[in-house]
Design a protein around this motif. Structure first.
Motif, mmCIF file in Angstrom:
data_model
loop_
_atom_site.group_PDB
_atom_site.id
_atom_site.type_symbol
_atom_site.label_atom_id
_atom_site.label_comp_id
_atom_site.label_asym_id
_atom_site.label_seq_id
_atom_site.Cartn_x
_atom_site.Cartn_y
_atom_site.Cartn_z
ATOM 1 N N ASN A 31 46.254 45.112 49.281
ATOM 2 C CA ASN A 31 46.112 43.741 48.823
ATOM 3 C C ASN A 31 46.767 43.593 47.458
ATOM 4 O O ASN A 31 46.748 44.501 46.647
ATOM 5 C CB ASN A 31 44.627 43.362 48.726
ATOM 6 C CG ASN A 31 44.445 41.896 48.429
ATOM 7 O OD1 ASN A 31 45.236 41.067 48.864
ATOM 8 N ND2 ASN A 31 43.412 41.565 47.685
ATOM 9 N N GLY A 32 47.328 42.413 47.221
ATOM 10 C CA GLY A 32 47.953 42.180 45.940
ATOM 11 C C GLY A 32 49.270 42.929 45.828
ATOM 12 O O GLY A 32 49.559 43.842 46.604
ATOM 13 N N TYR A 83 34.913 44.181 47.240
ATOM 14 C CA TYR A 83 35.854 44.407 48.332
ATOM 15 C C TYR A 83 37.296 44.016 48.023
ATOM 16 O O TYR A 83 38.221 44.525 48.636
ATOM 17 C CB TYR A 83 35.407 43.620 49.571
ATOM 18 C CG TYR A 83 33.971 43.836 49.963
ATOM 19 C CD1 TYR A 83 33.494 45.115 50.264
ATOM 20 C CD2 TYR A 83 33.076 42.780 50.026
ATOM 21 C CE1 TYR A 83 32.168 45.324 50.614
ATOM 22 C CE2 TYR A 83 31.753 42.978 50.382
ATOM 23 C CZ TYR A 83 31.304 44.252 50.675
ATOM 24 O OH TYR A 83 29.994 44.452 51.016
ATOM 25 N N SER A 84 37.510 43.091 47.109
ATOM 26 C CA SER A 84 38.828 42.474 47.021
ATOM 27 C C SER A 84 39.328 42.410 45.590
ATOM 28 O O SER A 84 38.553 42.253 44.642
ATOM 29 C CB SER A 84 38.767 41.055 47.600
ATOM 30 O OG SER A 84 40.020 40.427 47.559
ATOM 31 N N THR A 85 40.645 42.527 45.434
ATOM 32 C CA THR A 85 41.291 42.411 44.131
ATOM 33 C C THR A 85 42.654 41.770 44.329
ATOM 34 O O THR A 85 43.151 41.665 45.451
ATOM 35 C CB THR A 85 41.459 43.787 43.461
ATOM 36 O OG1 THR A 85 42.006 43.609 42.148
ATOM 37 C CG2 THR A 85 42.398 44.670 44.248
ATOM 38 N N GLU A 86 43.253 41.346 43.246
ATOM 39 C CA GLU A 86 44.594 40.765 43.302
ATOM 40 C C GLU A 86 45.623 41.684 42.664
ATOM 41 O O GLU A 86 46.703 41.255 42.292
ATOM 42 C CB GLU A 86 44.603 39.399 42.603
ATOM 43 C CG GLU A 86 43.690 38.368 43.239
ATOM 44 C CD GLU A 86 44.053 38.093 44.690
ATOM 45 O OE1 GLU A 86 45.246 38.160 45.027
ATOM 46 O OE2 GLU A 86 43.139 37.813 45.482
ATOM 47 N N TYR A 121 50.677 51.858 41.519
ATOM 48 C CA TYR A 121 49.256 51.552 41.640
ATOM 49 C C TYR A 121 49.046 50.590 42.807
ATOM 50 O O TYR A 121 49.641 49.503 42.846
ATOM 51 C CB TYR A 121 48.730 50.931 40.344
ATOM 52 C CG TYR A 121 48.891 51.847 39.148
ATOM 53 C CD1 TYR A 121 47.879 52.723 38.779
ATOM 54 C CD2 TYR A 121 50.069 51.841 38.409
ATOM 55 C CE1 TYR A 121 48.027 53.572 37.686
ATOM 56 C CE2 TYR A 121 50.229 52.689 37.313
ATOM 57 C CZ TYR A 121 49.207 53.550 36.963
ATOM 58 O OH TYR A 121 49.360 54.399 35.897
ATOM 59 N N LEU A 122 48.181 51.001 43.744
ATOM 60 C CA LEU A 122 47.942 50.228 44.961
ATOM 61 C C LEU A 122 46.467 49.858 45.068
ATOM 62 O O LEU A 122 45.593 50.682 44.795
ATOM 63 C CB LEU A 122 48.343 51.035 46.196
ATOM 64 C CG LEU A 122 49.790 51.536 46.244
ATOM 65 C CD1 LEU A 122 49.979 52.460 47.438
ATOM 66 C CD2 LEU A 122 50.758 50.367 46.314
ATOM 67 N N SER A 123 46.218 48.629 45.490
ATOM 68 C CA SER A 123 44.841 48.141 45.656
ATOM 69 C C SER A 123 44.539 48.012 47.139
ATOM 70 O O SER A 123 45.221 47.276 47.860
ATOM 71 C CB SER A 123 44.681 46.784 44.971
ATOM 72 O OG SER A 123 45.056 46.851 43.611
ATOM 73 N N TYR A 124 43.522 48.709 47.598
ATOM 74 C CA TYR A 124 43.103 48.646 48.996
ATOM 75 C C TYR A 124 41.814 47.833 49.110
ATOM 76 O O TYR A 124 40.842 48.105 48.396
ATOM 77 C CB TYR A 124 42.873 50.047 49.561
ATOM 78 C CG TYR A 124 44.143 50.793 49.867
ATOM 79 C CD1 TYR A 124 44.716 50.750 51.132
ATOM 80 C CD2 TYR A 124 44.782 51.538 48.886
ATOM 81 C CE1 TYR A 124 45.889 51.441 51.410
ATOM 82 C CE2 TYR A 124 45.961 52.228 49.154
ATOM 83 C CZ TYR A 124 46.503 52.173 50.419
ATOM 84 O OH TYR A 124 47.663 52.854 50.682
ATOM 85 N N TYR A 151 44.119 47.794 33.988
ATOM 86 C CA TYR A 151 43.100 46.750 34.064
ATOM 87 C C TYR A 151 43.148 46.119 35.455
ATOM 88 O O TYR A 151 44.209 45.693 35.917
ATOM 89 C CB TYR A 151 43.349 45.669 33.009
ATOM 90 C CG TYR A 151 43.317 46.188 31.588
ATOM 91 C CD1 TYR A 151 42.111 46.288 30.891
ATOM 92 C CD2 TYR A 151 44.494 46.564 30.938
ATOM 93 C CE1 TYR A 151 42.080 46.760 29.581
ATOM 94 C CE2 TYR A 151 44.472 47.036 29.635
ATOM 95 C CZ TYR A 151 43.263 47.128 28.966
ATOM 96 O OH TYR A 151 43.237 47.601 27.674
ATOM 97 N N THR A 152 41.984 46.059 36.097
ATOM 98 C CA THR A 152 41.931 45.477 37.430
ATOM 99 C C THR A 152 40.585 44.788 37.633
ATOM 100 O O THR A 152 39.554 45.267 37.146
ATOM 101 C CB THR A 152 42.155 46.555 38.514
ATOM 102 O OG1 THR A 152 42.075 45.956 39.814
ATOM 103 C CG2 THR A 152 41.139 47.672 38.410
ATOM 104 N N VAL A 153 40.605 43.656 38.319
ATOM 105 C CA VAL A 153 39.395 42.882 38.583
ATOM 106 C C VAL A 153 39.052 42.995 40.062
ATOM 107 O O VAL A 153 39.896 42.748 40.928
ATOM 108 C CB VAL A 153 39.580 41.397 38.202
ATOM 109 C CG1 VAL A 153 38.350 40.585 38.630
ATOM 110 C CG2 VAL A 153 39.815 41.257 36.708
#
Length: 202
Positions: free
Chosen positions: A100-101, A152-155, A111-114, A165-167
């Motif tokens: 995602n994102g 569960y989710s990020t952008e 950097y990968l967001s799952y 930094y990640t939300v």
């Protein structure tokens, strides 16, 4: 590109680099997002003349990134495309979770967001989101870090002064509504958490 009944629709904001404009399209004729054929295009930034087009694996259409001489595309995993020729260079297979994102790219890392997801199966735990970091040179995993339970989710993420930094958002499993969010500050090389801030603290 094409009209609302045509083959291709431009998706996401284009990226400008190397004197070219890069954009991503998908086949709007497909009903299901996971089956949408995707294409990455490179146009001459001065004339708009097409330079190359590259098809990528089907999957949910996500934002892409251009860094150095590579285009990083999220499809059925992560694909690396030569930014000047459009040649596919490598592919990192997907995990059970969806990417995602946009990928966040630095000189050394990707950097990968799952995404995670809630489950309604009895005695089966919810799947929390996860940040996975690859060595840019060889695409080998350097570290990974789980979000908090129920997030569960990020952008995506940003990197500044060797801090990531990640939300991550907490989504109510019954209503699918975001109820809170947490900002994490992590060490870019190890994933060690420096601190986190819950939006509920505002």
């Amino acid at each position: 590109m094409e009209d609302r009944y045509g083959r291709s629709v431009v998706f996401h904001v284009p990226v400008v680099a190397h004197g070219m404009v890069y954009l991503q399209t998908y086949d709007a004729a497909q009903r299901y997002p996971s089956r949408m054929p995707q294409h990455v295009h490179a146009l001459n930034a001065q004339t708009g003349k097409p330079i190359w087009e590259s098809g990528v694996q089907r999957g949910l259409v996500r934002e892409f990134a251009v860094a150095g001489d590579e285009v990083f595309v999220i499809s059925g995993g992560l694909e690396g495309i030569d930014a000047r020729s459009g040649t596919r260079k490598w592919h990192v297979p997907s995990r059970p979770s969806s990417l995602n994102g946009p990928p966040t790219i630095t000189h050394d890392f990707v950097y990968l967001s799952y995404e995670g997801w809630p489950t309604w199966i009895e005695n089966e735990p919810h799947k929390t989101g996860e940040m996975v970091v690859l060595e840019r040179a060889n695409r080998q995993e350097r570290w990974s870090a789980k979000a908090h339970e129920g997030q569960y989710s990020t952008e995506g993420a940003i990197v500044a002064d060797d801090v990531l930094y990640t939300v991550w958002r907490h989504i109510d499993s019954a209503t699918a509504v975001t109820t809170s969010a947490t900002l994490f500050a992590l060490d870019v090389r190890t994933g060690q958490e420096y601190w986190h801030f819950d939006a509920t603290e505002l």
